[in-house]
Design an enzyme around this catalytic site. Structure first.
Site, PDB file in Angstrom:
ATOM      1  N   SER A  33       0.837  -1.210   0.000  1.00 37.92           N
ATOM      2  CA  SER A  33       0.000   0.000   0.000  1.00 37.92           C
ATOM      3  C   SER A  33       0.863   1.247   0.000  1.00 37.92           C
ATOM      4  O   SER A  33       1.751   1.389   0.835  1.00 37.92           O
ATOM      5  CB  SER A  33      -0.871   0.039   1.261  1.00 37.92           C
ATOM      6  OG  SER A  33      -1.661  -1.102   1.352  1.00 37.92           O
ATOM      7  N   HIS A  64      -3.949  -0.014  -4.487  1.00 42.84           N
ATOM      8  CA  HIS A  64      -3.234  -1.088  -5.181  1.00 42.84           C
ATOM      9  C   HIS A  64      -3.512  -0.995  -6.671  1.00 42.84           C
ATOM     10  O   HIS A  64      -4.662  -1.038  -7.092  1.00 42.84           O
ATOM     11  CB  HIS A  64      -3.675  -2.461  -4.658  1.00 42.84           C
ATOM     12  CG  HIS A  64      -3.050  -2.828  -3.345  1.00 42.84           C
ATOM     13  ND1 HIS A  64      -1.947  -3.637  -3.248  1.00 42.84           N
ATOM     14  CD2 HIS A  64      -3.364  -2.483  -2.083  1.00 42.84           C
ATOM     15  CE1 HIS A  64      -1.610  -3.779  -1.972  1.00 42.84           C
ATOM     16  NE2 HIS A  64      -2.456  -3.082  -1.239  1.00 42.84           N
ATOM     17  N   HIS A  86      -4.791 -10.406  -2.284  1.00 44.76           N
ATOM     18  CA  HIS A  86      -4.862 -10.754  -0.867  1.00 44.76           C
ATOM     19  C   HIS A  86      -5.803 -11.926  -0.651  1.00 44.76           C
ATOM     20  O   HIS A  86      -6.818 -12.056  -1.335  1.00 44.76           O
ATOM     21  CB  HIS A  86      -5.370  -9.561  -0.048  1.00 44.76           C
ATOM     22  CG  HIS A  86      -4.489  -8.354  -0.116  1.00 44.76           C
ATOM     23  ND1 HIS A  86      -4.707  -7.337  -1.024  1.00 44.76           N
ATOM     24  CD2 HIS A  86      -3.414  -7.998   0.611  1.00 44.76           C
ATOM     25  CE1 HIS A  86      -3.786  -6.403  -0.851  1.00 44.76           C
ATOM     26  NE2 HIS A  86      -2.986  -6.775   0.137  1.00 44.76           N
ATOM     27  N   TYR A  88      -7.727 -12.111   1.824  1.00 46.46           N
ATOM     28  CA  TYR A  88      -9.005 -11.579   2.328  1.00 46.46           C
ATOM     29  C   TYR A  88      -9.922 -11.127   1.191  1.00 46.46           C
ATOM     30  O   TYR A  88     -11.108 -10.876   1.417  1.00 46.46           O
ATOM     31  CB  TYR A  88      -8.799 -10.450   3.344  1.00 46.46           C
ATOM     32  CG  TYR A  88      -8.108  -9.209   2.824  1.00 46.46           C
ATOM     33  CD1 TYR A  88      -8.731  -8.344   1.931  1.00 46.46           C
ATOM     34  CD2 TYR A  88      -6.828  -8.885   3.243  1.00 46.46           C
ATOM     35  CE1 TYR A  88      -8.100  -7.216   1.448  1.00 46.46           C
ATOM     36  CE2 TYR A  88      -6.183  -7.750   2.775  1.00 46.46           C
ATOM     37  CZ  TYR A  88      -6.826  -6.925   1.879  1.00 46.46           C
ATOM     38  OH  TYR A  88      -6.194  -5.813   1.407  1.00 46.46           O
ATOM     39  N   GLU A  89      -9.378 -11.013  -0.022  1.00 45.66           N
ATOM     40  CA  GLU A  89     -10.233 -10.718  -1.175  1.00 45.66           C
ATOM     41  C   GLU A  89     -10.901 -11.993  -1.693  1.00 45.66           C
ATOM     42  O   GLU A  89     -11.650 -11.951  -2.678  1.00 45.66           O
ATOM     43  CB  GLU A  89      -9.410 -10.074  -2.292  1.00 45.66           C
ATOM     44  CG  GLU A  89      -8.906  -8.686  -1.936  1.00 45.66           C
ATOM     45  CD  GLU A  89      -7.969  -8.115  -2.994  1.00 45.66           C
ATOM     46  OE1 GLU A  89      -8.434  -7.407  -3.893  1.00 45.66           O
ATOM     47  OE2 GLU A  89      -6.751  -8.399  -2.916  1.00 45.66           O
ATOM     48  N   ALA A 116       2.172  -2.575   4.353  1.00 46.60           N
ATOM     49  CA  ALA A 116       1.762  -1.687   5.436  1.00 46.60           C
ATOM     50  C   ALA A 116       1.384  -2.572   6.619  1.00 46.60           C
ATOM     51  O   ALA A 116       0.829  -3.654   6.428  1.00 46.60           O
ATOM     52  CB  ALA A 116       0.560  -0.857   5.006  1.00 46.60           C
ATOM     53  N   MET A 213      -1.674  -8.198   6.727  1.00 48.05           N
ATOM     54  CA  MET A 213      -2.539  -9.183   6.064  1.00 48.05           C
ATOM     55  C   MET A 213      -1.938  -9.690   4.763  1.00 48.05           C
ATOM     56  O   MET A 213      -2.672 -10.064   3.843  1.00 48.05           O
ATOM     57  CB  MET A 213      -3.909  -8.546   5.775  1.00 48.05           C
ATOM     58  CG  MET A 213      -4.578  -7.919   6.985  1.00 48.05           C
ATOM     59  SD  MET A 213      -6.075  -7.037   6.517  1.00 48.05           S
ATOM     60  CE  MET A 213      -6.422  -6.110   8.031  1.00 48.05           C
ATOM     61  N   SER A 214      -0.611  -9.724   4.673  1.00 49.99           N
ATOM     62  CA  SER A 214       0.004 -10.171   3.410  1.00 49.99           C
ATOM     63  C   SER A 214       1.371 -10.777   3.690  1.00 49.99           C
ATOM     64  O   SER A 214       1.657 -11.199   4.808  1.00 49.99           O
ATOM     65  CB  SER A 214       0.153  -8.973   2.458  1.00 49.99           C
ATOM     66  OG  SER A 214       1.067  -8.034   2.971  1.00 49.99           O
ATOM     67  N   ASN A 237       0.251   2.594  11.626  1.00 48.58           N
ATOM     68  CA  ASN A 237      -0.638   2.908  12.766  1.00 48.58           C
ATOM     69  C   ASN A 237      -0.215   2.069  13.956  1.00 48.58           C
ATOM     70  O   ASN A 237       0.409   1.011  13.780  1.00 48.58           O
ATOM     71  CB  ASN A 237      -2.094   2.583  12.392  1.00 48.58           C
ATOM     72  CG  ASN A 237      -2.255   1.141  11.938  1.00 48.58           C
ATOM     73  OD1 ASN A 237      -1.954   0.809  10.771  1.00 48.58           O
ATOM     74  ND2 ASN A 237      -2.690   0.277  12.825  1.00 48.58           N
ATOM     75  N   HIS A 249      -8.520   2.495   6.748  1.00 49.04           N
ATOM     76  CA  HIS A 249      -7.656   2.298   5.581  1.00 49.04           C
ATOM     77  C   HIS A 249      -7.150   3.639   5.053  1.00 49.04           C
ATOM     78  O   HIS A 249      -6.015   3.725   4.558  1.00 49.04           O
ATOM     79  CB  HIS A 249      -8.413   1.519   4.485  1.00 49.04           C
ATOM     80  CG  HIS A 249      -7.560   1.172   3.292  1.00 49.04           C
ATOM     81  ND1 HIS A 249      -6.419   0.392   3.396  1.00 49.04           N
ATOM     82  CD2 HIS A 249      -7.660   1.499   1.982  1.00 49.04           C
ATOM     83  CE1 HIS A 249      -5.867   0.257   2.201  1.00 49.04           C
ATOM     84  NE2 HIS A 249      -6.596   0.920   1.326  1.00 49.04           N
TER      85      HIS A 249
HETATM   86  N1  HPA Z   1      -3.512  -4.552  11.231  1.00 48.67           N
HETATM   87  C1  HPA Z   1      -3.462  -5.330  10.144  1.00 48.67           C
HETATM   88  N2  HPA Z   1      -3.044  -4.907   8.966  1.00 48.67           N
HETATM   89  C2  HPA Z   1      -2.653  -3.633   8.863  1.00 48.67           C
HETATM   90  C3  HPA Z   1      -2.680  -2.749   9.952  1.00 48.67           C
HETATM   91  C4  HPA Z   1      -3.138  -3.249  11.215  1.00 48.67           C
HETATM   92  O1  HPA Z   1      -3.186  -2.534  12.237  1.00 48.67           O
HETATM   93  N3  HPA Z   1      -2.222  -1.550   9.510  1.00 48.67           N
HETATM   94  C5  HPA Z   1      -1.930  -1.705   8.193  1.00 48.67           C
HETATM   95  N4  HPA Z   1      -2.188  -2.959   7.785  1.00 48.67           N
END
Ligand code: HPA
Length: 276
Positions: A33, A64, A86, A88-89, A116, A213-214, A237, A249
């Site tokens: 990202s 993306h 991903h 999750y997609e 990210a 998540m990747s 974050n 996001h």
């Molecule tokens: N959790 C999971 N995936 C992420 C996060 C998070 O806090 N920040 C960016 N991708």
């Protein structure tokens, strides 16, 4: 005749090879990202939209792109993957890691993965760049499930998933560029929900410094194919419950974009370092 994942890899790799017209990428770079604009630094770029590659999917996540960009970076032939599939997609782990298998088939020996991630370690605030020293694959999936593909083994070693030499090079480049570079363990979860504070406390106890998540599927395939892997997370974050802010996001993209230049310089410097 039933088609196998091996067939899918061959078809995609044949298409990409034909599009590259003789260019043989040595380093494959997965852009997470916010890092999509690294493709602007590629010299004599060959752009291959995902729509042209059998088995590739159009990204559904803002931030993306959906293209491969091959050419030169710091004097090294590279191929960049701008846009992930991903899990999750709704993609399987195999599909998620299909581009990695294509890069290995094309002869790339090094994979640089970026992502990210949420910061679990308290010192890793938004904007921190974190070299991945190791990962926890907590997605419940593995891209090596099923048939053993040509060039892979049934039980690949994962003792050194993230190459020590590449990490040392990244630290040297970061020092030269005046960029602070942390290092830690990345926990990969399926998503797409961000975590609960209880899950983050669990991950902390498990030894995770960051969560996303990747990346785990790509690293697993790369190691199974004998590629060296360098992983870099942009901490966008504080993970859930560590700060009182809610996850979004849009915030993730904002912070990723803010440090994208620093990360792009770091990745470029590492690739340059590989040419000498
Ligand atoms: N959790 C999971 N995936 C992420 C996060 C998070 O806090 N920040 C960016 N991708």
């Amino acid at each position: 005749m039933s088609t196998t994942h091996a067939d899918a890899v061959t078809r995609a790799a044949d298409t990409v090879r034909a599009a590259l017209g003789g260019l043989q990428p040595r380093v494959a770079i997965v852009l997470g990202s916010g890092l999509g604009q690294l493709t602007d630094r590629v010299t004599n770029p060959v752009r291959i939209p995902y729509g042209a590659v059998p088995g590739f999917h159009l990204p559904t996540v803002p931030g993306h792109q959906g293209e491969l960009v091959a050419g030169g970076l710091g004097g090294v032939p590279v191929i960049m993957q701008s846009g992930r599939f991903h899990m999750y997609e709704g993609h399987t782990a195999q599909v998620s890691a299909l581009p990695t298998r294509v890069f290995a088939t094309l002869g790339a020996d090094t994979l640089i993965v970026t992502n990210a991630a949420g910061g679990i370690r308290r010192a890793f605030g938004p904007g921190t760049l974190m070299l991945i020293s190791d990962h926890l694959n907590l997605t419940g999936r593995n891209p090596l499930e099923g048939e053993v593909l040509l060039g892979e083994t049934r039980f690949p070693d994962m003792t050194v998933a993230y190459d020590a030499g590449l990490r040392a090079l990244a630290h040297l480049v970061a020092i030269k560029q005046g960029t602070a570079l942390a290092e830690g363990v990345y926990a990969a979860l399926l998503g797409p929900t961000y975590e609960t504070p209880a899950e983050i406390r669990m991950l902390e106890r498990l030894g995770a410094d960051a969560v996303g998540m990747s990346t785990a599927p790509e690293t697993i395939v790369a190691r199974a194919r004998g590629m060296r892997v360098l992983g870099i997370s942009t901490i966008t974050n504080a993970a859930a419950g560590i700060s009182h802010e809610l996850m979004s996001h849009a915030d993730v993209m904002d912070v990723a974009n803010r440090v994208a230049d620093k990360l792009a310089n770091l990745v470029t410097g590492v690739v340059e370092g590989l040419s000498s």
